[in-house]
Design an enzyme around this catalytic site. Structure first.
Site, PDB file in Angstrom:
ATOM      1  CG  ASP A  83      -8.527   0.459   3.652  1.00 57.92           C
ATOM      2  OD1 ASP A  83      -9.169  -0.395   3.009  1.00 57.92           O
ATOM      3  OD2 ASP A  83      -7.298   0.415   3.803  1.00 57.92           O
TER       4      ASP A  83
ATOM      5  CE  LYS B 159      -4.182  -1.923   2.078  1.00 52.14           C
ATOM      6  NZ  LYS B 159      -5.228  -1.729   3.092  1.00 52.14           N
TER       7      LYS B 159
END
Ligand code: ATR
Length: 286
Positions: free
Chosen positions: A111, A75
Protein backbone atom coordinates in the site's frame (compact mmCIF):
# COMPACT_ATOMS: atom_id res chain seq x y z
CA UNK A 1 6.45 -31.59 -9.17
CA UNK A 2 8.40 -28.48 -9.90
CA UNK A 3 7.43 -24.88 -9.99
CA UNK A 4 9.06 -23.40 -13.06
CA UNK A 5 7.42 -20.18 -14.30
CA UNK A 6 8.37 -21.08 -17.88
CA UNK A 7 6.44 -24.35 -18.00
CA UNK A 8 3.57 -23.86 -15.56
CA UNK A 9 0.63 -21.52 -15.72
CA UNK A 10 0.47 -19.48 -12.53
CA UNK A 11 -2.72 -18.70 -10.66
CA UNK A 12 -3.24 -15.94 -8.11
CA UNK A 13 -6.15 -14.81 -5.95
CA UNK A 14 -7.65 -12.00 -3.95
CA UNK A 15 -9.27 -13.09 -0.69
CA UNK A 16 -11.67 -10.81 1.17
CA UNK A 17 -15.01 -10.75 2.95
CA UNK A 18 -16.88 -9.42 1.15
CA UNK A 19 -14.81 -9.46 -2.03
CA UNK A 20 -17.36 -8.40 -4.67
CA UNK A 21 -16.20 -4.79 -4.48
CA UNK A 22 -12.59 -5.71 -5.28
CA UNK A 23 -11.24 -4.27 -8.52
CA UNK A 24 -8.09 -6.36 -8.33
CA UNK A 25 -9.38 -9.03 -10.78
CA UNK A 26 -9.94 -6.28 -13.36
CA UNK A 27 -6.45 -4.85 -12.84
CA UNK A 28 -4.59 -8.16 -13.00
CA UNK A 29 -6.82 -9.42 -15.81
CA UNK A 30 -5.88 -6.34 -17.82
CA UNK A 31 -2.17 -6.97 -17.34
CA UNK A 32 -2.43 -10.71 -18.04
CA UNK A 33 -4.20 -9.95 -21.35
CA UNK A 34 -1.91 -7.11 -22.27
CA UNK A 35 1.27 -9.10 -21.63
CA UNK A 36 -0.18 -12.31 -23.12
CA UNK A 37 0.48 -14.32 -19.97
CA UNK A 38 -1.66 -17.48 -19.70
CA UNK A 39 -2.24 -17.15 -15.93
CA UNK A 40 -5.31 -16.36 -13.89
CA UNK A 41 -6.35 -14.10 -11.03
CA UNK A 42 -9.56 -14.90 -9.15
CA UNK A 43 -11.60 -13.40 -6.34
CA UNK A 44 -12.38 -15.65 -3.36
CA UNK A 45 -14.87 -14.79 -0.69
CA UNK A 46 -13.30 -16.20 2.48
CA UNK A 47 -14.96 -15.70 5.86
CA UNK A 48 -12.76 -14.80 8.84
CA UNK A 49 -13.48 -18.28 10.29
CA UNK A 50 -12.29 -19.99 7.11
CA UNK A 51 -9.22 -17.84 6.56
CA UNK A 52 -6.69 -19.98 8.47
CA UNK A 53 -7.66 -23.03 6.39
CA UNK A 54 -7.42 -20.97 3.22
CA UNK A 55 -3.87 -19.94 4.16
CA UNK A 56 -2.98 -23.57 4.95
CA UNK A 57 -4.10 -24.64 1.49
CA UNK A 58 -2.05 -21.86 -0.09
CA UNK A 59 1.01 -22.87 1.89
CA UNK A 60 0.74 -26.59 1.11
CA UNK A 61 0.22 -25.89 -2.58
CA UNK A 62 -3.12 -27.72 -2.42
CA UNK A 63 -4.98 -24.59 -3.55
CA UNK A 64 -2.91 -24.38 -6.72
CA UNK A 65 -2.06 -20.73 -6.13
CA UNK A 66 1.42 -19.24 -6.34
CA UNK A 67 0.24 -16.26 -4.32
CA UNK A 68 -2.34 -13.56 -4.07
CA UNK A 69 -3.74 -10.50 -2.38
CA UNK A 70 -5.69 -10.24 0.82
CA UNK A 71 -8.05 -7.42 1.54
CA UNK A 72 -10.43 -6.39 4.31
CA UNK A 73 -10.79 -8.00 6.86
CA UNK A 74 -7.83 -10.40 6.40
CA UNK A 75 -4.76 -8.15 6.31
CA UNK A 76 -3.81 -8.63 9.98
CA UNK A 77 -4.65 -12.35 10.03
CA UNK A 78 -2.57 -12.92 6.90
CA UNK A 79 0.34 -11.13 8.56
CA UNK A 80 0.04 -13.39 11.61
CA UNK A 81 -0.25 -16.58 9.52
CA UNK A 82 2.44 -15.87 6.91
CA UNK A 83 5.76 -17.68 7.41
CA UNK A 84 7.92 -14.82 6.18
CA UNK A 85 6.42 -11.34 6.47
CA UNK A 86 9.07 -8.82 5.35
CA UNK A 87 10.48 -6.03 7.51
CA UNK A 88 8.18 -3.36 6.08
CA UNK A 89 5.07 -5.34 6.96
CA UNK A 90 6.38 -6.27 10.41
CA UNK A 91 6.23 -2.61 11.36
CA UNK A 92 2.67 -2.35 10.03
CA UNK A 93 1.32 -5.64 11.36
CA UNK A 94 -0.69 -6.10 8.17
CA UNK A 95 -0.02 -7.49 4.68
CA UNK A 96 -1.84 -7.35 1.36
CA UNK A 97 0.43 -9.46 -0.89
CA UNK A 98 1.48 -13.11 -0.47
CA UNK A 99 3.63 -15.45 -2.53
CA UNK A 100 4.89 -19.02 -2.15
CA UNK A 101 8.59 -19.57 -2.26
CA UNK A 102 10.54 -22.56 -1.01
CA UNK A 103 7.47 -24.09 0.64
CA UNK A 104 6.84 -20.95 2.67
CA UNK A 105 4.32 -18.16 2.40
CA UNK A 106 6.13 -14.83 2.09
CA UNK A 107 4.27 -11.58 2.60
CA UNK A 108 4.57 -7.83 2.22
CA UNK A 109 2.43 -4.74 2.23
CA UNK A 110 2.45 -2.77 -1.02
CA UNK A 111 0.00 0.00 0.00
CA UNK A 112 2.79 2.44 0.85
CA UNK A 113 4.59 1.78 -2.43
CA UNK A 114 1.31 2.32 -4.24
CA UNK A 115 0.83 5.60 -2.44
CA UNK A 116 4.28 6.99 -3.28
CA UNK A 117 4.26 5.70 -6.87
CA UNK A 118 0.97 7.50 -7.47
CA UNK A 119 2.37 10.80 -6.20
CA UNK A 120 5.66 10.28 -8.10
CA UNK A 121 3.64 9.86 -11.28
CA UNK A 122 1.11 12.65 -10.82
CA UNK A 123 2.88 15.23 -8.64
CA UNK A 124 6.64 14.77 -9.10
CA UNK A 125 8.61 16.65 -6.44
CA UNK A 126 5.86 16.10 -3.84
CA UNK A 127 8.47 14.85 -1.37
CA UNK A 128 10.50 18.06 -1.43
CA UNK A 129 8.77 19.39 1.65
CA UNK A 130 9.42 19.32 5.37
CA UNK A 131 5.92 18.88 6.74
CA UNK A 132 3.06 16.55 5.89
CA UNK A 133 -0.42 16.41 7.37
CA UNK A 134 -2.26 13.10 7.50
CA UNK A 135 -5.93 13.11 8.37
CA UNK A 136 -7.01 9.83 9.98
CA UNK A 137 -5.43 7.11 12.09
CA UNK A 138 -7.26 3.99 10.90
CA UNK A 139 -5.81 0.90 9.25
CA UNK A 140 -5.31 2.68 5.94
CA UNK A 141 -3.27 5.52 7.36
CA UNK A 142 -0.48 3.26 8.68
CA UNK A 143 1.09 2.39 5.37
CA UNK A 144 0.83 6.03 4.33
CA UNK A 145 2.59 7.27 7.47
CA UNK A 146 5.35 4.71 6.98
CA UNK A 147 5.80 5.61 3.31
CA UNK A 148 5.91 9.36 3.93
CA UNK A 149 8.37 8.90 6.78
CA UNK A 150 10.56 6.60 4.68
CA UNK A 151 10.69 9.21 1.90
CA UNK A 152 12.39 11.50 4.42
CA UNK A 153 9.66 13.98 5.32
CA UNK A 154 10.77 15.43 8.62
CA UNK A 155 7.54 16.35 10.38
CA UNK A 156 4.36 14.32 10.02
CA UNK A 157 1.26 15.51 11.83
CA UNK A 158 -1.39 12.80 12.21
CA UNK A 159 -4.75 14.36 13.05
CA UNK A 160 -7.60 12.20 14.22
CA UNK A 161 -11.01 12.57 15.82
CA UNK A 162 -9.88 10.01 18.41
CA UNK A 163 -6.47 11.37 19.39
CA UNK A 164 -5.52 8.17 21.23
CA UNK A 165 -5.43 6.27 17.90
CA UNK A 166 -3.14 8.92 16.40
CA UNK A 167 -0.91 8.67 19.49
CA UNK A 168 -0.60 4.88 19.02
CA UNK A 169 0.68 5.51 15.51
CA UNK A 170 3.08 8.22 16.68
CA UNK A 171 4.47 5.71 19.20
CA UNK A 172 4.76 3.06 16.51
CA UNK A 173 6.35 5.16 13.75
CA UNK A 174 8.76 7.24 15.77
CA UNK A 175 9.57 10.79 16.78
CA UNK A 176 8.90 12.42 13.41
CA UNK A 177 5.20 11.56 13.79
CA UNK A 178 3.07 13.87 15.95
CA UNK A 179 -0.43 13.02 17.13
CA UNK A 180 -2.91 15.90 17.00
CA UNK A 181 -6.62 16.47 17.53
CA UNK A 182 -8.63 17.58 14.47
CA UNK A 183 -8.86 21.05 16.03
CA UNK A 184 -5.10 21.52 15.50
CA UNK A 185 -5.60 21.66 11.73
CA UNK A 186 -5.44 25.46 11.23
CA UNK A 187 -2.26 25.59 13.30
CA UNK A 188 -0.36 22.79 11.49
CA UNK A 189 -1.43 23.84 7.98
CA UNK A 190 0.92 26.79 7.86
CA UNK A 191 3.79 26.01 5.47
CA UNK A 192 2.92 22.31 5.11
CA UNK A 193 3.72 20.81 1.69
CA UNK A 194 1.54 17.73 1.66
CA UNK A 195 -2.00 16.97 2.89
CA UNK A 196 -3.33 13.42 2.82
CA UNK A 197 -6.85 12.33 3.68
CA UNK A 198 -7.08 8.72 4.83
CA UNK A 199 -10.49 9.00 6.49
CA UNK A 200 -13.83 8.04 5.09
CA UNK A 201 -15.05 11.65 5.55
CA UNK A 202 -17.49 12.56 2.78
CA UNK A 203 -17.71 9.06 1.31
CA UNK A 204 -21.26 8.53 2.51
CA UNK A 205 -22.42 11.85 1.10
CA UNK A 206 -22.26 13.45 4.56
CA UNK A 207 -20.94 16.99 4.68
CA UNK A 208 -17.25 17.61 5.18
CA UNK A 209 -15.97 20.48 7.31
CA UNK A 210 -14.56 23.46 5.42
CA UNK A 211 -10.79 23.28 5.24
CA UNK A 212 -8.61 26.31 4.53
CA UNK A 213 -5.70 25.05 2.45
CA UNK A 214 -4.36 28.50 1.62
CA UNK A 215 -1.78 28.61 4.47
CA UNK A 216 0.03 25.64 2.87
CA UNK A 217 3.40 26.13 1.13
CA UNK A 218 3.42 27.17 -2.51
CA UNK A 219 3.23 24.09 -4.76
CA UNK A 220 1.71 22.01 -1.95
CA UNK A 221 -0.06 18.79 -2.89
CA UNK A 222 -3.39 17.52 -1.55
CA UNK A 223 -4.28 13.87 -2.01
CA UNK A 224 -6.92 11.42 -0.87
CA UNK A 225 -6.57 7.66 -0.64
CA UNK A 226 -10.31 7.30 -1.15
CA UNK A 227 -11.07 6.99 -4.90
CA UNK A 228 -14.86 6.76 -4.89
CA UNK A 229 -15.77 9.35 -5.93
CA UNK A 230 -12.58 10.17 -7.82
CA UNK A 231 -12.82 13.79 -6.79
CA UNK A 232 -13.66 13.54 -3.10
CA UNK A 233 -15.16 16.54 -1.28
CA UNK A 234 -11.73 17.26 0.23
CA UNK A 235 -10.02 17.24 -3.18
CA UNK A 236 -12.78 19.43 -4.56
CA UNK A 237 -12.23 22.03 -1.83
CA UNK A 238 -8.46 21.97 -2.37
CA UNK A 239 -8.78 22.37 -6.13
CA UNK A 240 -11.03 25.40 -5.80
CA UNK A 241 -8.41 26.95 -3.53
CA UNK A 242 -5.72 26.45 -6.20
CA UNK A 243 -3.82 23.49 -4.71
CA UNK A 244 -2.32 20.64 -6.77
CA UNK A 245 -4.56 17.61 -6.24
CA UNK A 246 -3.98 13.89 -6.80
CA UNK A 247 -6.82 11.36 -6.59
CA UNK A 248 -6.47 7.97 -4.92
CA UNK A 249 -7.09 5.72 -7.93
CA UNK A 250 -3.39 5.56 -8.84
CA UNK A 251 -2.59 4.16 -5.39
CA UNK A 252 -4.93 1.23 -6.05
CA UNK A 253 -3.32 0.59 -9.44
CA UNK A 254 0.28 0.92 -8.30
CA UNK A 255 -0.13 -1.20 -5.16
CA UNK A 256 -1.09 -4.09 -7.44
CA UNK A 257 2.09 -4.04 -9.53
CA UNK A 258 4.60 -5.69 -7.13
CA UNK A 259 2.32 -8.71 -6.59
CA UNK A 260 1.82 -9.19 -10.32
CA UNK A 261 5.57 -9.15 -10.87
CA UNK A 262 6.08 -11.79 -8.15
CA UNK A 263 3.39 -14.19 -9.38
CA UNK A 264 3.71 -13.80 -13.13
CA UNK A 265 7.35 -12.79 -13.53
CA UNK A 266 6.81 -9.59 -15.53
CA UNK A 267 6.77 -5.96 -14.41
CA UNK A 268 3.38 -4.49 -15.41
CA UNK A 269 2.80 -0.87 -16.38
CA UNK A 270 0.09 1.35 -14.93
CA UNK A 271 -1.18 3.08 -18.07
CA UNK A 272 -4.04 5.38 -19.04
CA UNK A 273 -6.12 2.53 -20.50
CA UNK A 274 -6.01 0.63 -17.20
CA UNK A 275 -7.04 3.74 -15.29
CA UNK A 276 -9.92 4.26 -17.72
CA UNK A 277 -11.02 0.64 -17.35
CA UNK A 278 -11.44 1.12 -13.60
CA UNK A 279 -13.20 4.48 -14.02
CA UNK A 280 -15.65 2.84 -16.45
CA UNK A 281 -16.27 0.06 -13.94
CA UNK A 282 -16.91 2.60 -11.17
CA UNK A 283 -19.45 4.37 -13.38
CA UNK A 284 -21.14 1.10 -14.28
CA UNK A 285 -21.55 0.13 -10.64
CA UNK A 286 -22.94 3.49 -9.50
P1 ATR B 1 -9.56 2.29 7.60
O1 ATR B 1 -8.97 1.02 8.10
O2 ATR B 1 -10.18 2.17 6.24
O3 ATR B 1 -8.64 3.46 7.70
P2 ATR B 1 -10.97 2.83 10.09
O4 ATR B 1 -9.97 2.06 10.86
O5 ATR B 1 -12.40 2.65 10.42
O6 ATR B 1 -10.85 2.56 8.53
O7 ATR B 1 -10.59 4.39 10.16
C1 ATR B 1 -11.39 5.37 9.61
C2 ATR B 1 -10.75 6.74 9.89
O8 ATR B 1 -11.68 7.75 9.50
C3 ATR B 1 -10.43 6.99 11.33
O9 ATR B 1 -9.31 7.83 11.41
C4 ATR B 1 -11.69 7.69 11.83
O10 ATR B 1 -11.53 8.47 12.99
P3 ATR B 1 -11.64 7.75 14.45
O11 ATR B 1 -10.39 6.97 14.66
O12 ATR B 1 -11.80 8.88 15.39
O13 ATR B 1 -12.87 6.87 14.37
C5 ATR B 1 -11.97 8.57 10.63
N1 ATR B 1 -13.35 9.02 10.53
C6 ATR B 1 -14.42 8.32 10.09
N2 ATR B 1 -15.54 9.08 10.11
C7 ATR B 1 -15.18 10.29 10.59
C8 ATR B 1 -15.88 11.52 10.86
N3 ATR B 1 -17.19 11.64 10.63
N4 ATR B 1 -15.16 12.57 11.34
C9 ATR B 1 -13.85 12.47 11.56
N5 ATR B 1 -13.13 11.34 11.33
C10 ATR B 1 -13.78 10.27 10.86
Amino acid sequence: MHDSRETFVNHAFVAGYPVKHSRSPLIHGYWLDKLGIPGSYRAHEVTPEAFADFMKAVKSGESGYCGGNVTIPHKEAAFALADRPDELSRELGAVNTLWREGGMVHATNTDGRGFTANLDERAPGWDRCDTAIILGAGGASRAVIQAVRDRGIKTIHVLNRTVGRAQELADRFGPRVHAQPLEALPEVMSGAGLFINTTSLGMDGASVPDIDFTPMASGAVVTDIVYIPLKTPILHQAEIQGLRIVDGLGMLLHQAAPGFAKWFGRQPVVDAALRQRIIDDMERRQ
